[in-house]
Enzyme design. Structure first.
Site, PDB file in Angstrom:
ATOM      1  N   HIS A 288       0.805  -1.218   0.000  1.00  0.00           N
ATOM      2  CA  HIS A 288       0.000   0.000   0.000  1.00  0.00           C
ATOM      3  C   HIS A 288       0.834   1.262   0.000  1.00  0.00           C
ATOM      4  O   HIS A 288       0.291   2.358  -0.076  1.00  0.00           O
ATOM      5  CB  HIS A 288      -0.904   0.004   1.232  1.00  0.00           C
ATOM      6  N   CYS A 289       2.168   1.132   0.111  1.00  0.00           N
ATOM      7  CA  CYS A 289       3.013   2.325   0.256  1.00  0.00           C
ATOM      8  C   CYS A 289       3.993   2.515  -0.893  1.00  0.00           C
ATOM      9  O   CYS A 289       3.933   3.512  -1.608  1.00  0.00           O
ATOM     10  CB  CYS A 289       3.781   2.273   1.579  1.00  0.00           C
ATOM     11  N   ILE A 290       4.905   1.574  -1.086  1.00  0.00           N
ATOM     12  CA  ILE A 290       6.018   1.795  -2.005  1.00  0.00           C
ATOM     13  C   ILE A 290       5.568   2.019  -3.439  1.00  0.00           C
ATOM     14  O   ILE A 290       6.079   2.918  -4.116  1.00  0.00           O
ATOM     15  CB  ILE A 290       7.043   0.643  -1.916  1.00  0.00           C
ATOM     16  N   ASP A 293       2.988   5.747  -2.774  1.00  0.00           N
ATOM     17  CA  ASP A 293       3.357   7.015  -2.138  1.00  0.00           C
ATOM     18  C   ASP A 293       4.283   7.888  -2.977  1.00  0.00           C
ATOM     19  O   ASP A 293       4.067   9.108  -3.070  1.00  0.00           O
ATOM     20  CB  ASP A 293       3.989   6.753  -0.768  1.00  0.00           C
TER      21      ASP A 293
END
Length: 446
Positions: A288-290, A293
Protein backbone atom coordinates in the site's frame (compact mmCIF):
# COMPACT_ATOMS: atom_id res chain seq x y z
CA UNK A 1 8.56 9.70 26.23
CA UNK A 2 10.85 11.89 24.15
CA UNK A 3 9.58 14.84 22.14
CA UNK A 4 12.06 15.95 19.50
CA UNK A 5 11.16 19.26 17.92
CA UNK A 6 12.59 21.04 14.92
CA UNK A 7 13.97 24.47 15.70
CA UNK A 8 12.11 27.00 13.55
CA UNK A 9 12.91 30.68 13.95
CA UNK A 10 10.68 32.72 16.23
CA UNK A 11 9.33 32.13 19.74
CA UNK A 12 10.06 28.84 21.51
CA UNK A 13 7.65 25.92 21.37
CA UNK A 14 5.00 26.01 24.12
CA UNK A 15 5.09 23.41 26.86
CA UNK A 16 3.15 20.33 25.78
CA UNK A 17 0.12 19.38 27.80
CA UNK A 18 -1.92 16.19 27.84
CA UNK A 19 -5.09 18.08 28.86
CA UNK A 20 -6.75 17.81 25.47
CA UNK A 21 -10.37 18.52 26.38
CA UNK A 22 -11.31 21.98 25.09
CA UNK A 23 -13.27 24.27 27.39
CA UNK A 24 -16.54 23.73 25.52
CA UNK A 25 -16.31 20.01 26.21
CA UNK A 26 -15.21 19.94 29.84
CA UNK A 27 -18.71 19.17 31.08
CA UNK A 28 -19.04 16.00 29.03
CA UNK A 29 -19.99 12.75 30.75
CA UNK A 30 -17.28 10.22 31.52
CA UNK A 31 -18.72 7.98 28.79
CA UNK A 32 -18.34 10.63 26.07
CA UNK A 33 -16.02 9.71 23.22
CA UNK A 34 -12.70 11.57 23.40
CA UNK A 35 -10.95 10.31 20.24
CA UNK A 36 -12.46 9.53 16.84
CA UNK A 37 -10.52 7.54 14.23
CA UNK A 38 -12.01 7.90 10.76
CA UNK A 39 -11.06 4.78 8.80
CA UNK A 40 -10.33 1.63 10.82
CA UNK A 41 -8.30 -0.33 8.30
CA UNK A 42 -4.65 -1.35 8.47
CA UNK A 43 -3.49 2.10 9.71
CA UNK A 44 -6.53 3.42 11.53
CA UNK A 45 -7.21 0.43 13.75
CA UNK A 46 -3.70 0.42 15.31
CA UNK A 47 -4.16 4.11 16.15
CA UNK A 48 -7.60 3.46 17.63
CA UNK A 49 -6.24 0.61 19.75
CA UNK A 50 -3.27 2.72 20.89
CA UNK A 51 -5.58 5.59 21.85
CA UNK A 52 -7.84 3.26 23.85
CA UNK A 53 -4.88 1.63 25.58
CA UNK A 54 -3.65 5.16 26.34
CA UNK A 55 -6.83 5.80 28.32
CA UNK A 56 -8.91 7.65 25.73
CA UNK A 57 -12.53 6.71 25.14
CA UNK A 58 -12.18 5.95 21.43
CA UNK A 59 -14.57 5.22 18.58
CA UNK A 60 -13.75 4.17 15.05
CA UNK A 61 -15.80 5.43 12.11
CA UNK A 62 -15.92 3.54 8.84
CA UNK A 63 -18.16 3.11 5.79
CA UNK A 64 -17.67 -0.66 5.97
CA UNK A 65 -20.30 -2.52 7.99
CA UNK A 66 -17.95 -5.51 8.00
CA UNK A 67 -15.02 -3.64 9.58
CA UNK A 68 -17.27 -2.06 12.19
CA UNK A 69 -18.91 -5.38 13.09
CA UNK A 70 -15.58 -7.18 13.36
CA UNK A 71 -14.15 -4.56 15.70
CA UNK A 72 -17.27 -4.58 17.87
CA UNK A 73 -17.16 -8.37 18.32
CA UNK A 74 -13.42 -8.33 19.04
CA UNK A 75 -12.13 -9.84 15.81
CA UNK A 76 -9.32 -7.84 14.16
CA UNK A 77 -10.29 -7.31 10.49
CA UNK A 78 -6.67 -6.45 9.61
CA UNK A 79 -3.38 -8.10 10.53
CA UNK A 80 -1.84 -4.91 11.95
CA UNK A 81 -3.67 -5.52 15.24
CA UNK A 82 -3.71 -8.76 17.22
CA UNK A 83 -6.71 -10.30 18.94
CA UNK A 84 -5.01 -9.74 22.31
CA UNK A 85 -4.48 -6.03 21.57
CA UNK A 86 -8.08 -5.57 20.45
CA UNK A 87 -9.33 -7.41 23.52
CA UNK A 88 -7.23 -5.19 25.81
CA UNK A 89 -8.58 -2.06 24.13
CA UNK A 90 -12.21 -3.22 24.06
CA UNK A 91 -13.36 -1.50 27.29
CA UNK A 92 -12.60 1.90 25.73
CA UNK A 93 -13.03 1.14 22.02
CA UNK A 94 -15.96 0.57 19.72
CA UNK A 95 -16.85 1.36 16.11
CA UNK A 96 -19.76 2.73 14.12
CA UNK A 97 -20.85 3.85 10.66
CA UNK A 98 -22.71 6.89 12.09
CA UNK A 99 -20.59 10.08 12.14
CA UNK A 100 -22.91 12.02 14.48
CA UNK A 101 -20.62 11.38 17.47
CA UNK A 102 -17.75 13.33 15.89
CA UNK A 103 -18.94 16.63 17.34
CA UNK A 104 -18.35 15.43 20.91
CA UNK A 105 -14.71 14.41 20.37
CA UNK A 106 -11.59 16.32 21.34
CA UNK A 107 -9.42 14.59 18.71
CA UNK A 108 -10.46 13.47 15.22
CA UNK A 109 -7.84 11.51 13.25
CA UNK A 110 -8.32 10.59 9.59
CA UNK A 111 -6.75 7.35 8.39
CA UNK A 112 -8.47 6.71 5.06
CA UNK A 113 -6.88 5.35 1.85
CA UNK A 114 -5.13 7.66 -0.60
CA UNK A 115 -4.71 5.52 -3.73
CA UNK A 116 -3.64 6.38 -7.28
CA UNK A 117 -5.68 5.77 -10.41
CA UNK A 118 -4.67 3.57 -13.34
CA UNK A 119 -2.52 6.42 -14.70
CA UNK A 120 -0.63 6.92 -11.44
CA UNK A 121 -2.49 10.12 -10.58
CA UNK A 122 -3.31 10.62 -6.88
CA UNK A 123 -6.94 10.04 -5.97
CA UNK A 124 -7.66 12.22 -2.95
CA UNK A 125 -11.42 11.76 -3.10
CA UNK A 126 -11.65 9.13 -0.29
CA UNK A 127 -9.70 11.48 1.99
CA UNK A 128 -11.60 14.60 0.95
CA UNK A 129 -14.93 12.83 1.41
CA UNK A 130 -13.87 12.00 4.98
CA UNK A 131 -12.77 15.60 5.52
CA UNK A 132 -16.18 16.81 4.36
CA UNK A 133 -17.83 14.50 6.88
CA UNK A 134 -15.64 15.93 9.64
CA UNK A 135 -16.44 19.49 8.48
CA UNK A 136 -20.15 18.78 8.88
CA UNK A 137 -19.60 17.90 12.56
CA UNK A 138 -16.64 20.18 13.35
CA UNK A 139 -16.82 22.11 16.61
CA UNK A 140 -14.61 24.74 18.20
CA UNK A 141 -11.67 23.44 20.19
CA UNK A 142 -11.19 20.18 18.30
CA UNK A 143 -7.88 18.80 17.07
CA UNK A 144 -8.05 17.34 13.54
CA UNK A 145 -5.12 15.11 12.51
CA UNK A 146 -4.50 13.75 9.01
CA UNK A 147 -2.61 10.43 8.95
CA UNK A 148 -3.38 9.51 5.32
CA UNK A 149 -0.38 9.80 3.01
CA UNK A 150 -0.56 12.77 0.65
CA UNK A 151 1.67 15.27 -1.11
CA UNK A 152 3.06 18.39 0.61
CA UNK A 153 0.57 21.22 0.76
CA UNK A 154 -2.59 19.11 1.08
CA UNK A 155 -3.23 19.67 4.80
CA UNK A 156 -2.70 23.44 4.74
CA UNK A 157 -4.38 23.66 1.33
CA UNK A 158 -7.48 21.79 0.22
CA UNK A 159 -8.09 20.09 3.59
CA UNK A 160 -7.90 23.39 5.47
CA UNK A 161 -10.19 25.01 2.90
CA UNK A 162 -12.84 22.31 3.27
CA UNK A 163 -12.77 22.39 7.07
CA UNK A 164 -13.01 26.18 7.15
CA UNK A 165 -16.24 26.00 5.13
CA UNK A 166 -17.71 25.23 8.57
CA UNK A 167 -17.16 28.87 9.50
CA UNK A 168 -14.38 27.91 11.95
CA UNK A 169 -10.81 29.05 11.30
CA UNK A 170 -7.94 26.55 11.47
CA UNK A 171 -5.28 27.52 13.99
CA UNK A 172 -7.68 29.82 15.80
CA UNK A 173 -10.95 27.95 16.38
CA UNK A 174 -9.62 24.42 15.96
CA UNK A 175 -6.21 22.78 15.60
CA UNK A 176 -5.04 21.05 12.41
CA UNK A 177 -2.00 18.80 12.00
CA UNK A 178 -0.50 16.06 9.85
CA UNK A 179 1.11 12.91 11.27
CA UNK A 180 1.89 10.15 8.76
CA UNK A 181 1.06 6.56 9.63
CA UNK A 182 4.07 4.29 10.02
CA UNK A 183 2.45 0.87 10.15
CA UNK A 184 4.49 -2.13 8.97
CA UNK A 185 2.28 -5.24 8.70
CA UNK A 186 3.98 -8.37 9.98
CA UNK A 187 6.70 -6.47 11.86
CA UNK A 188 6.87 -7.96 15.35
CA UNK A 189 9.72 -5.72 16.51
CA UNK A 190 8.22 -2.30 15.89
CA UNK A 191 4.61 -1.39 16.69
CA UNK A 192 2.73 1.81 17.37
CA UNK A 193 4.23 2.41 20.83
CA UNK A 194 7.92 2.19 19.84
CA UNK A 195 7.87 3.66 16.33
CA UNK A 196 8.70 7.38 16.45
CA UNK A 197 5.76 9.60 15.46
CA UNK A 198 6.32 12.54 13.13
CA UNK A 199 3.98 15.51 13.66
CA UNK A 200 3.61 18.75 11.71
CA UNK A 201 1.07 21.41 12.65
CA UNK A 202 -0.58 24.17 10.68
CA UNK A 203 0.74 26.46 13.43
CA UNK A 204 3.17 25.98 16.30
CA UNK A 205 0.24 25.53 18.67
CA UNK A 206 -1.37 22.97 16.36
CA UNK A 207 1.85 20.94 16.26
CA UNK A 208 2.25 21.17 20.02
CA UNK A 209 -1.24 19.91 20.71
CA UNK A 210 -0.91 17.00 18.26
CA UNK A 211 2.47 16.12 19.78
CA UNK A 212 0.92 16.14 23.24
CA UNK A 213 -1.75 13.71 22.08
CA UNK A 214 0.75 11.27 20.58
CA UNK A 215 3.11 11.65 23.55
CA UNK A 216 0.64 9.60 25.58
CA UNK A 217 0.59 6.81 22.99
CA UNK A 218 4.15 6.34 21.76
CA UNK A 219 7.72 6.56 23.04
CA UNK A 220 9.05 9.28 20.70
CA UNK A 221 7.49 12.27 18.93
CA UNK A 222 9.33 14.40 16.36
CA UNK A 223 7.81 17.80 15.52
CA UNK A 224 8.55 19.26 12.08
CA UNK A 225 8.47 22.92 11.08
CA UNK A 226 5.02 22.62 9.50
CA UNK A 227 2.57 20.11 8.10
CA UNK A 228 4.35 20.18 4.72
CA UNK A 229 7.60 18.78 6.09
CA UNK A 230 5.68 15.96 7.79
CA UNK A 231 3.84 15.20 4.54
CA UNK A 232 7.12 15.18 2.62
CA UNK A 233 8.87 12.98 5.19
CA UNK A 234 6.40 10.14 4.68
CA UNK A 235 6.89 10.18 0.92
CA UNK A 236 10.68 10.43 1.29
CA UNK A 237 10.72 7.31 3.49
CA UNK A 238 8.95 5.21 0.87
CA UNK A 239 10.72 6.77 -2.11
CA UNK A 240 14.00 5.81 -0.43
CA UNK A 241 12.83 2.20 -0.38
CA UNK A 242 11.43 2.37 -3.91
CA UNK A 243 14.69 3.71 -5.34
CA UNK A 244 16.92 1.27 -3.48
CA UNK A 245 14.73 -1.69 -4.40
CA UNK A 246 14.87 -0.60 -8.03
CA UNK A 247 18.65 -0.43 -7.75
CA UNK A 248 19.01 -3.93 -6.35
CA UNK A 249 16.39 -5.40 -8.70
CA UNK A 250 18.19 -4.02 -11.74
CA UNK A 251 21.55 -5.02 -10.26
CA UNK A 252 20.22 -8.58 -9.88
CA UNK A 253 19.41 -8.72 -13.59
CA UNK A 254 22.91 -7.58 -14.45
CA UNK A 255 24.42 -10.16 -12.11
CA UNK A 256 22.34 -12.88 -13.76
CA UNK A 257 23.59 -11.88 -17.21
CA UNK A 258 27.22 -11.72 -16.05
CA UNK A 259 27.14 -14.99 -14.12
CA UNK A 260 27.57 -13.28 -10.73
CA UNK A 261 25.89 -14.60 -7.56
CA UNK A 262 23.87 -11.57 -6.47
CA UNK A 263 23.19 -12.97 -2.98
CA UNK A 264 26.86 -13.56 -2.26
CA UNK A 265 27.57 -10.07 -3.57
CA UNK A 266 24.98 -8.46 -1.30
CA UNK A 267 26.28 -10.41 1.69
CA UNK A 268 29.80 -9.21 0.96
CA UNK A 269 28.77 -5.56 0.59
CA UNK A 270 26.71 -5.76 3.79
CA UNK A 271 29.85 -6.45 5.84
CA UNK A 272 30.76 -2.78 5.45
CA UNK A 273 29.78 -1.17 8.77
CA UNK A 274 29.08 2.25 7.25
CA UNK A 275 27.73 3.72 4.02
CA UNK A 276 25.73 0.68 2.88
CA UNK A 277 22.25 -0.62 3.70
CA UNK A 278 21.38 -4.00 2.16
CA UNK A 279 18.20 -4.36 0.10
CA UNK A 280 17.06 -7.67 -1.39
CA UNK A 281 15.74 -8.35 -4.90
CA UNK A 282 12.37 -10.02 -5.33
CA UNK A 283 9.54 -10.77 -7.73
CA UNK A 284 8.44 -7.14 -7.69
CA UNK A 285 7.40 -4.38 -5.31
CA UNK A 286 3.91 -4.35 -3.84
CA UNK A 287 1.86 -3.15 -0.92
CA UNK A 288 0.00 0.00 0.00
CA UNK A 289 3.01 2.32 0.26
CA UNK A 290 6.02 1.80 -2.01
CA UNK A 291 4.21 1.50 -5.36
CA UNK A 292 1.87 4.39 -4.47
CA UNK A 293 3.36 7.01 -2.14
CA UNK A 294 6.23 8.20 -4.39
CA UNK A 295 3.68 8.90 -7.13
CA UNK A 296 2.09 11.56 -4.93
CA UNK A 297 5.31 13.55 -4.95
CA UNK A 298 5.93 12.76 -8.62
CA UNK A 299 2.51 14.26 -9.39
CA UNK A 300 2.99 17.33 -7.22
CA UNK A 301 6.55 17.93 -8.41
CA UNK A 302 5.43 17.72 -12.05
CA UNK A 303 2.72 20.29 -11.33
CA UNK A 304 5.42 22.53 -9.85
CA UNK A 305 7.61 22.12 -12.95
CA UNK A 306 10.30 20.05 -11.22
CA UNK A 307 10.12 16.43 -12.47
CA UNK A 308 11.06 13.79 -9.89
CA UNK A 309 13.00 11.71 -12.41
CA UNK A 310 14.63 9.26 -10.02
CA UNK A 311 11.31 8.21 -8.49
CA UNK A 312 9.73 7.91 -11.94
CA UNK A 313 12.54 5.67 -13.20
CA UNK A 314 12.50 3.55 -10.03
CA UNK A 315 8.77 3.00 -10.50
CA UNK A 316 9.31 1.83 -14.08
CA UNK A 317 12.09 -0.56 -13.07
CA UNK A 318 10.13 -2.14 -10.25
CA UNK A 319 7.00 -2.42 -12.39
CA UNK A 320 9.05 -4.37 -14.94
CA UNK A 321 10.35 -7.01 -12.51
CA UNK A 322 7.34 -9.40 -12.65
CA UNK A 323 7.67 -9.40 -16.45
CA UNK A 324 11.35 -10.27 -16.14
CA UNK A 325 10.59 -13.07 -13.68
CA UNK A 326 8.04 -14.45 -16.15
CA UNK A 327 10.69 -14.43 -18.88
CA UNK A 328 13.09 -16.28 -16.58
CA UNK A 329 10.37 -18.85 -15.97
CA UNK A 330 10.04 -19.42 -19.68
CA UNK A 331 13.82 -19.76 -20.01
CA UNK A 332 13.94 -22.40 -17.27
CA UNK A 333 11.08 -24.35 -18.83
CA UNK A 334 12.70 -24.14 -22.27
CA UNK A 335 15.96 -25.50 -20.81
CA UNK A 336 13.94 -28.54 -19.71
CA UNK A 337 12.36 -28.84 -23.18
CA UNK A 338 8.98 -27.81 -21.77
CA UNK A 339 6.82 -25.39 -23.76
CA UNK A 340 5.34 -22.62 -21.65
CA UNK A 341 1.96 -23.15 -23.32
CA UNK A 342 0.27 -25.83 -21.26
CA UNK A 343 3.05 -25.97 -18.64
CA UNK A 344 1.86 -26.34 -15.05
CA UNK A 345 3.17 -23.39 -13.00
CA UNK A 346 2.55 -23.09 -9.26
CA UNK A 347 2.86 -19.69 -7.55
CA UNK A 348 3.70 -19.80 -3.85
CA UNK A 349 2.65 -16.74 -1.87
CA UNK A 350 0.49 -14.14 -3.65
CA UNK A 351 0.48 -11.44 -0.94
CA UNK A 352 2.71 -8.39 -1.27
CA UNK A 353 5.07 -9.42 1.55
CA UNK A 354 5.79 -12.57 3.55
CA UNK A 355 3.38 -13.68 6.27
CA UNK A 356 0.72 -11.01 5.82
CA UNK A 357 -2.74 -11.38 4.28
CA UNK A 358 -2.59 -8.22 2.16
CA UNK A 359 -2.59 -8.60 -1.64
CA UNK A 360 -2.65 -4.90 -2.59
CA UNK A 361 -0.37 -4.26 -5.58
CA UNK A 362 1.11 -7.74 -5.16
CA UNK A 363 3.67 -8.61 -7.86
CA UNK A 364 1.93 -11.99 -8.09
CA UNK A 365 -0.85 -10.41 -10.15
CA UNK A 366 1.22 -9.08 -13.09
CA UNK A 367 3.42 -12.20 -12.91
CA UNK A 368 0.41 -14.50 -13.15
CA UNK A 369 -1.05 -12.36 -15.94
CA UNK A 370 2.17 -12.69 -17.96
CA UNK A 371 2.25 -16.46 -17.54
CA UNK A 372 -1.43 -16.86 -18.34
CA UNK A 373 -0.97 -14.69 -21.41
CA UNK A 374 1.81 -17.03 -22.56
CA UNK A 375 -0.53 -20.00 -22.23
CA UNK A 376 0.73 -21.49 -18.96
CA UNK A 377 -1.62 -23.44 -16.69
CA UNK A 378 -1.22 -21.35 -13.50
CA UNK A 379 -2.38 -22.19 -9.99
CA UNK A 380 -1.49 -20.72 -6.61
CA UNK A 381 -1.05 -21.54 -2.95
CA UNK A 382 -1.11 -19.07 -0.07
CA UNK A 383 -2.04 -19.85 3.55
CA UNK A 384 -3.40 -16.29 3.93
CA UNK A 385 -5.43 -16.01 0.72
CA UNK A 386 -8.38 -18.14 -0.40
CA UNK A 387 -9.10 -16.55 -3.80
CA UNK A 388 -6.82 -14.82 -6.29
CA UNK A 389 -7.23 -13.33 -9.74
CA UNK A 390 -4.90 -11.72 -12.25
CA UNK A 391 -6.36 -8.83 -14.22
CA UNK A 392 -9.83 -10.28 -14.12
CA UNK A 393 -8.86 -13.92 -14.67
CA UNK A 394 -9.45 -16.26 -11.74
CA UNK A 395 -6.42 -18.34 -10.74
CA UNK A 396 -7.32 -21.69 -9.12
CA UNK A 397 -6.01 -22.54 -5.67
CA UNK A 398 -4.15 -25.76 -5.08
CA UNK A 399 -5.78 -28.43 -2.97
CA UNK A 400 -2.83 -30.56 -1.82
CA UNK A 401 0.39 -28.56 -1.62
CA UNK A 402 2.82 -31.46 -1.61
CA UNK A 403 1.06 -33.13 -4.54
CA UNK A 404 0.83 -29.79 -6.39
CA UNK A 405 4.55 -29.18 -5.91
CA UNK A 406 5.35 -32.62 -7.31
CA UNK A 407 3.01 -32.18 -10.28
CA UNK A 408 4.03 -28.65 -11.30
CA UNK A 409 6.56 -28.23 -14.09
CA UNK A 410 7.76 -25.09 -12.33
CA UNK A 411 7.21 -23.63 -8.87
CA UNK A 412 7.79 -19.90 -8.39
CA UNK A 413 8.28 -18.59 -4.84
CA UNK A 414 6.70 -15.14 -5.08
CA UNK A 415 6.59 -14.54 -1.31
CA UNK A 416 8.54 -16.77 1.04
CA UNK A 417 6.02 -17.32 3.82
CA UNK A 418 7.49 -19.15 6.79
CA UNK A 419 5.84 -22.40 5.80
CA UNK A 420 7.72 -22.50 2.48
CA UNK A 421 10.88 -23.98 3.95
CA UNK A 422 13.53 -26.13 2.32
CA UNK A 423 11.88 -29.37 3.31
CA UNK A 424 8.64 -28.39 1.59
CA UNK A 425 10.31 -27.04 -1.55
CA UNK A 426 12.24 -30.29 -1.89
CA UNK A 427 9.01 -31.83 -3.25
CA UNK A 428 9.12 -29.51 -6.29
CA UNK A 429 10.56 -30.53 -9.64
CA UNK A 430 11.93 -27.11 -10.51
CA UNK A 431 12.04 -23.95 -8.34
CA UNK A 432 12.34 -20.35 -9.44
CA UNK A 433 13.01 -18.25 -6.34
CA UNK A 434 13.28 -14.48 -6.89
CA UNK A 435 13.15 -13.89 -3.13
CA UNK A 436 16.42 -15.59 -2.28
CA UNK A 437 18.54 -18.69 -2.78
CA UNK A 438 16.26 -21.71 -3.07
CA UNK A 439 16.85 -25.33 -2.19
CA UNK A 440 17.85 -26.32 -5.72
CA UNK A 441 20.44 -25.15 -8.21
CA UNK A 442 17.63 -23.69 -10.31
CA UNK A 443 17.24 -20.47 -8.33
CA UNK A 444 16.45 -17.46 -10.46
CA UNK A 445 19.75 -15.77 -9.69
CA UNK A 446 21.89 -18.92 -9.59
Amino acid sequence: MDVIAAAPPGPPEPVFTTDLAPAAHRDRTVDAVDVAVVGIGYAGLPLAVAAALGGHRTRGLDLSDFLVAQVNIGRPPVDTVTSAELESAAPLLDATTDPAFLRECSVVALCVPTPVDTHGVPDLEPLLAAVRTVRHHLTAGQLVIIESTTYPGTTDGVIRDILEESGLVAGRDFHLAFSPERVDPGNTRYGFHNTPKVVGGLTTACGARAAAFYAGLTDHVHVTRSSREAEAAKILENTYRQVNLALVNEFAQICHRLGVDVWDTIAAAATKPFGFTPFRPGAGVGGHCIPVDPLYLVHRATQAGVPFRMAEQAQRINDSIPVWVASRAQELLAARKIAVRGAKVLLLGVTYKPDVADTRHSPAEPLAAELLGAGADVMFHDPYVSTFSARGRAVPAGQDLVADLAAADLTIVVQRHRMYDGGLLAHARLVLDPSGPGTTAEGVYA
